[in-house]
Design an enzyme around this catalytic site. Structure first.
Site, short mmCIF file in Angstrom:
data_model
loop_
_atom_site.label_atom_id
_atom_site.label_comp_id
_atom_site.label_asym_id
_atom_site.label_seq_id
_atom_site.Cartn_x
_atom_site.Cartn_y
_atom_site.Cartn_z
N ILE A 54 23.41 -42.60 -6.68
CA ILE A 54 22.60 -43.45 -7.57
C ILE A 54 22.76 -42.82 -8.95
CG2 ILE A 54 20.48 -42.15 -6.94
CD1 ILE A 54 18.83 -44.67 -7.53
N SER A 55 23.10 -43.62 -9.96
CA SER A 55 23.38 -43.07 -11.29
C SER A 55 22.13 -42.40 -11.87
CB SER A 55 23.82 -44.18 -12.24
OG SER A 55 24.98 -44.82 -11.76
N GLN A 56 22.39 -41.49 -12.80
CA GLN A 56 21.31 -40.86 -13.57
C GLN A 56 20.53 -41.94 -14.32
OE1 GLN A 56 22.96 -37.94 -16.19
NE2 GLN A 56 21.04 -37.65 -17.31
#
Ligand code: SAH
Length: 206
Positions: A54-56
């Protein structure tokens, strides 16, 4: 915890209050496995299984800000992953279409998104090809690192629309925003360095 995360993202330079409210509205902890709840509101990427992340939150905010989403905009996301970014777009009022190539992740996220009050259209397939049957889109967001800009995606972008994509062959990519001008020409802007998992060609067997 969510407010603290939003303040941190604001301090890092995200000033779009609608976007910050959308991030404040979405329970990011539901997108992480339950054993890792304490990481949900740190401004960091996190593994979500199947070798993906999951992206930052800052990266999600940065890419979303570049897209300049308006309510009712038709947005195509490549790389559904956990579904978090898709929810941020839906919370902003966009009609979201999102493609994921990992079957397991696709199935899991489809289940999870049933818990949310959005109508997000999820597709299992190869994002390189886009979704010609739903084109054109007001905005296209690629959330995996691409060696080059996939041509079919440019064709599926409306005039005046933005395509946001991290491009690069190594570990680090340059964030690009491509805008389709009225004469059909493409305007290219660059926005710093980011790290994404790779955009892979064709469907995986996993
Ligand atoms: N937007 C996601 C993070 C994505 S990580 C989130 O909010 O959680 C990148 C995702 O792109 C991974 O799930 C990966 O499986 C997917 N992906 C990689 N290549 C792809 C392709 N060709 N088509 C569609 N999805 C792809």
């Amino acid at each position: 915890m969510r407010k603290k995360l939003v303040d941190e993202i604001r301090k890092k330079g995200i000033l779009d209050e609608n976007l910050l409210s959308a991030i404040n509205a979405i329970p990011r902890h539901l997108f992480l496995d339950s054993g890792f709840l304490e990481y949900a509101y740190e401004d960091k990427p996190f593994p979500i299984g199947s070798g993906q992340t999951i992206s930052q939150p800052y990266t999600v905010a940065f890419q979303t800000q570049l897209l300049e989403v308006k309510p009712e905009d038709k947005i195509l996301e490549i790389g559904t992953g956990s579904g978090y970014q898709a929810c941020v777009l839906a919370e902003l009022g966009a009609k979201v279409f999102s493609i994921e190539r990992q079957k397991k992740l696709f199935e899991r996220t489809k289940q999870l998104l049933r818990l949310f009050p959005y109508k997000i259209n999820l597709f299992y397939g190869d994002g390189y090809k886009g979704l010609p049957e739903e084109a054109p889109f007001d905005g296209i967001l690629i959330t995996a690192a691409a060696p080059e800009i996939p041509e079919p995606l440019l064709q599926q972008l409306k005039i005046g629309g933005h395509l946001v994509i991290p491009v690069g062959k190594g570990d680090v990519q340059t964030m690009l925003r491509i805008t389709k001008l009225v004469n059909g020409k493409l305007k290219k802007e660059t926005f710093g360095k980011f790290r994404f998992v790779p955009l892979l060609k064709d469907k995986a067997n996993d």
